[in-house]
Design a protein around this motif. Sequence first.
Motif, mmCIF file in Angstrom:
data_model
loop_
_atom_site.group_PDB
_atom_site.id
_atom_site.type_symbol
_atom_site.label_atom_id
_atom_site.label_comp_id
_atom_site.label_asym_id
_atom_site.label_seq_id
_atom_site.Cartn_x
_atom_site.Cartn_y
_atom_site.Cartn_z
ATOM 1 N N LEU A 1 0.860 -1.185 0.000
ATOM 2 C CA LEU A 1 0.000 0.000 0.000
ATOM 3 C C LEU A 1 0.893 1.231 0.000
ATOM 4 C CD1 LEU A 1 -2.870 1.215 0.244
ATOM 5 C CD2 LEU A 1 -2.591 1.113 2.730
ATOM 6 N N VAL A 2 0.731 2.086 -1.001
ATOM 7 C CA VAL A 2 1.602 3.252 -1.174
ATOM 8 C C VAL A 2 0.730 4.510 -1.115
ATOM 9 C CG1 VAL A 2 3.160 4.429 -2.752
ATOM 10 C CG2 VAL A 2 3.285 1.961 -2.526
ATOM 11 N N ILE A 3 0.589 5.069 0.088
ATOM 12 C CA ILE A 3 -0.247 6.263 0.274
ATOM 13 C C ILE A 3 0.445 7.215 1.238
ATOM 14 C CG2 ILE A 3 -2.424 5.071 -0.160
ATOM 15 C CD1 ILE A 3 -2.849 4.932 2.864
ATOM 16 N N GLY A 4 -0.007 8.469 1.247
ATOM 17 C CA GLY A 4 0.471 9.417 2.233
ATOM 18 C C GLY A 4 -0.071 9.069 3.607
ATOM 19 N N GLY A 5 0.543 9.657 4.617
ATOM 20 C CA GLY A 5 0.102 9.368 5.974
ATOM 21 C C GLY A 5 0.805 8.169 6.578
ATOM 22 N N ILE A 6 1.531 7.410 5.733
ATOM 23 C CA ILE A 6 2.358 6.294 6.197
ATOM 24 C C ILE A 6 3.807 6.690 5.952
ATOM 25 C CG2 ILE A 6 2.960 3.859 5.832
ATOM 26 C CD1 ILE A 6 0.122 3.364 4.899
ATOM 27 N N ASN A 7 4.665 6.406 6.884
ATOM 28 C CA ASN A 7 6.070 6.786 6.757
ATOM 29 C C ASN A 7 6.650 6.251 5.455
ATOM 30 O OD1 ASN A 7 8.853 7.228 7.050
ATOM 31 N ND2 ASN A 7 8.712 7.053 9.278
ATOM 32 N N ILE A 8 7.150 7.156 4.618
ATOM 33 C CA ILE A 8 7.675 6.749 3.311
ATOM 34 C C ILE A 8 8.892 5.848 3.454
ATOM 35 C CG2 ILE A 8 9.211 8.743 3.020
ATOM 36 C CD1 ILE A 8 8.353 8.744 0.045
ATOM 37 N N LYS A 9 9.606 5.954 4.574
ATOM 38 C CA LYS A 9 10.781 5.098 4.784
ATOM 39 C C LYS A 9 10.384 3.625 4.875
ATOM 40 C CE LYS A 9 13.575 8.630 7.134
ATOM 41 N NZ LYS A 9 14.283 8.997 8.398
ATOM 42 N N ASP A 10 9.211 3.352 5.472
ATOM 43 C CA ASP A 10 8.726 1.972 5.553
ATOM 44 C C ASP A 10 8.424 1.426 4.167
ATOM 45 O OD1 ASP A 10 8.907 2.177 8.301
ATOM 46 O OD2 ASP A 10 6.787 2.698 8.559
ATOM 47 N N VAL B 1 -0.670 -0.859 -4.743
ATOM 48 C CA VAL B 1 -1.920 -0.091 -4.726
ATOM 49 C C VAL B 1 -1.598 1.232 -4.055
ATOM 50 C CG1 VAL B 1 -4.325 -0.012 -4.024
ATOM 51 C CG2 VAL B 1 -3.249 -2.219 -4.480
ATOM 52 N N GLY B 2 -1.863 2.345 -4.746
ATOM 53 C CA GLY B 2 -1.467 3.604 -4.155
ATOM 54 C C GLY B 2 -2.208 4.797 -4.698
ATOM 55 N N THR B 3 -1.881 5.950 -4.129
ATOM 56 C CA THR B 3 -2.421 7.229 -4.581
ATOM 57 C C THR B 3 -1.360 7.937 -5.417
ATOM 58 O OG1 THR B 3 -1.735 8.136 -2.442
ATOM 59 C CG2 THR B 3 -4.050 7.530 -2.688
ATOM 60 N N PRO B 4 -1.775 8.853 -6.287
ATOM 61 C CA PRO B 4 -0.823 9.463 -7.217
ATOM 62 C C PRO B 4 0.335 10.200 -6.549
ATOM 63 C CG PRO B 4 -3.086 9.893 -7.904
ATOM 64 C CD PRO B 4 -3.160 9.278 -6.553
ATOM 65 N N GLY B 5 0.044 10.953 -5.501
ATOM 66 C CA GLY B 5 1.090 11.747 -4.868
ATOM 67 C C GLY B 5 2.253 10.928 -4.360
ATOM 68 N N ARG B 6 1.971 9.861 -3.621
ATOM 69 C CA ARG B 6 3.046 9.035 -3.066
ATOM 70 C C ARG B 6 3.744 8.232 -4.163
ATOM 71 N NH1 ARG B 6 4.552 7.665 2.031
ATOM 72 N NH2 ARG B 6 4.028 9.862 2.351
ATOM 73 N N LEU B 7 3.021 7.794 -5.168
ATOM 74 C CA LEU B 7 3.661 7.111 -6.298
ATOM 75 C C LEU B 7 4.663 8.029 -6.987
ATOM 76 C CD1 LEU B 7 0.744 5.117 -7.958
ATOM 77 C CD2 LEU B 7 2.881 4.150 -7.126
ATOM 78 N N GLU B 8 4.277 9.295 -7.134
ATOM 79 C CA GLU B 8 5.177 10.262 -7.766
ATOM 80 C C GLU B 8 6.460 10.419 -6.956
ATOM 81 O OE1 GLU B 8 4.736 14.567 -9.994
ATOM 82 O OE2 GLU B 8 3.421 14.115 -8.289
ATOM 83 N N ASP B 9 6.341 10.377 -5.631
ATOM 84 C CA ASP B 9 7.532 10.466 -4.775
ATOM 85 C C ASP B 9 8.453 9.263 -4.973
ATOM 86 O OD1 ASP B 9 6.500 12.805 -3.719
ATOM 87 O OD2 ASP B 9 5.560 11.804 -2.009
ATOM 88 N N LEU B 10 7.853 8.074 -5.118
ATOM 89 C CA LEU B 10 8.645 6.841 -5.137
ATOM 90 C C LEU B 10 9.276 6.537 -6.494
ATOM 91 C CD1 LEU B 10 6.413 4.552 -2.908
ATOM 92 C CD2 LEU B 10 8.608 5.568 -2.307
ATOM 93 N N ILE B 11 8.716 7.086 -7.579
ATOM 94 C CA ILE B 11 9.327 6.780 -8.888
ATOM 95 C C ILE B 11 10.598 7.595 -9.110
ATOM 96 C CG2 ILE B 11 7.195 6.046 -10.005
ATOM 97 C CD1 ILE B 11 7.033 8.800 -11.309
#
Length: 732
Positions: free
Chosen positions: A321-330, A344-354
């Motif tokens: 699960l790739v969403i905001g509100g969860i520590n990105i380091k995890d 499965v994720g939201t656009p904002g956090r996916l953009e951070d991870l790519i």
Amino acid sequence: MTAFEEFGVLPEIAKAVEELGWILPTDIQAEGIPLVLGGGDVLMAAETGSGKTAAFCLPIIQIVWETLKDIESGKANRISKSTSPPWTMSIMDRGNAFAVDPTGLRVQSRELREWHGGRCTCGVQGSGKWGFEATVTDEGLCRVGWSTLEASLDLGTDRFGFGFGGTGKKSNNKQFDNYGEAFGKNDVITCLLDLDKGEIAFLKNGIDLGSAFTVDKQLRNSAFFPAVVLKNAEIALNFGSTKFKYTLPTGFCPICSTPRDLTVINTNGYSSLDTNKSTKNAKNAPFAVIIEPSRELAEQTCSQVKNFKKYLENPKIKELLVIGGINIKDQIYALQNEGVDIIVGTPGRLEDLIQGYLSLANCRFFVLDEADGLLKQGYTELIERLYRQMPKLTTDGRRLQMIVCSATLHAFEVKKMAEKLMHFPTWIDLKGEDAVPETVHHVIVKVDPQKDRSWCSLRKHIQTDGVHSQDNIRPGMNSPEVLSEAVKLLKGEYVVKAIDEHNMDRAIIFCRTKLDCDNLERYFKLIDAKKYSCVCLHGDRKPHERKANLEAFKKEQVKFLICTDVAARGIDITELPFMINVTLPDEKSNYVHRIGRVGRAERMGLAISLVSTVPEKVWYHGEWCKTRGRNCWNTRLTDDGGCCMWYNEMQYLADIEEHLNITIQQIQPDMKVPCDEFDGKVVYGQKRKLTGSTYQTHTVQMAPIVKELAKLESEAQIIFLKRHYLKICRRV
């Protein structure tokens, strides 16, 4: 064998589905599952609560598991050069927006501003006279002809490519000259190559247009391949496997009949593929990416994935699960160390991870759930950027599948995106234009402060939104501002009255703004915190609080969920009996999305909408508001540089009724719902009981009809006998 297994679903997945209480597939599942398993791009449109999440999740989970199984057993290797069948358009040597259909004989590009081209899988070298046909099957711009492997895919823009365009010009090395005549939709262009003379020519609908090019002597020994370049166009190709529409000139043969010793295989696009590497060699490279417009939807879909894969073992599917509100380091740790197969994720956090952490090199499924919502939120550019990073042919030789789901596929933005990114998608439209499910009983209550003056004498009342803080508001006045404030007070009372009248013990309540949600929550706690136990769900609540509140409502720890439209799309709460609209939405389609929270899975639901008869002054924080509503108290109208507007619910009601082509039933402020086909026959939140009668009452019901039929039969027999005996009498 279960019903889901009959659609090709693995027994292990079918078992998990059955445990969830799903015995038979819904219509969207019955249509969608086989199509996704079959390997094509799919657009799904169905009513909210129709089960479209499972329609794409089940086949994706199955294919991902089968792929992992093949990798584990050593069966899955990277694509070999023999993957593409001979004499079709290459799926490797083509532009990003150049789509090739499964037969390899129809190509399409929906890019409006750029040219995208492709070449055939085979070519010819040496000698002979060869030809193929190209039929223009849609409007747009195109060029067809011949090129070497060194040529640009933009046919005719370098010395290695020779093209004939729909504008009536031939092109080579960026030299565009008049030739023949223009052509367009339904025209057939025959492309001729005479290697003996070194000439290229074209026919239009069987008419010879004459020699177009003389090939440079230095190029005559090169291999030549059929080539096409398109701009928002579509072409069907025939290399000779079926009969040509127009006979080739004397001495010319279909290109597909080229002898093996003259045939050259197109190797472009294969050099970067290592045939000895395993398909899955990176932990941070998932097979499937599913994008949701909100955190709640992403959590819900990820939870479904976990449920569906429950019995799949050896190997296990890993989801993230790739969403905001969860520590990105995890999330980064999971990508780099634990590995992931489905994201499965939201656009904002996916953009951070790519940006270096997430690889799309192995992505085989690209899913946009609630696509219209994603596009309205402004994620079009991000979606296209993600799509460009995904290989159009996956590492195990299979085509990237794109699946788009939405309650409204008829939106212009969705159609435009589908044309640009998707590959000959199959449309599953079980919804059509917006409609209210039969399981939803929806009514309106008009809030008229001029008739109902109870607001003048309220001891306890809801706190209003403060838009009239600078206005002179006094009981007894009938100014627009006073009536607007009165509407806000009455709506708080009407919500409580609706809850009490129908003994609501579980309902979702939609407010227009986050401030309205907070005010209603405080009011419920003020009058009776236990009887009206509630939680809020909106964007200003912290992620962990939103998640906890939604779970509390789902587990029936509280009775009421007060929310904005953030929860209007896709949130699945089973057996929900009631829904209240405190304010009608300003978008017609959102009305259907909201009331679609009830009446799911054949459960009956009641939706009550409060509609003000007078304009109501409300907050409207646009891009001009520096804080976007946070601690903003600029109560001037937007025309005057403020952040308020007049909200005309009666007009929105008329728009909704026109959109749905119905008149919504109106009830009185006492909230009593008149007896109709719903009342007395159902319990809201439960399945409608069968209303079929017993055999005795059935006989009573049918007796008048049977009597009428008997009478008609008797009359028919008498008419027949009269005519028969009349004929006999005449003979005598």
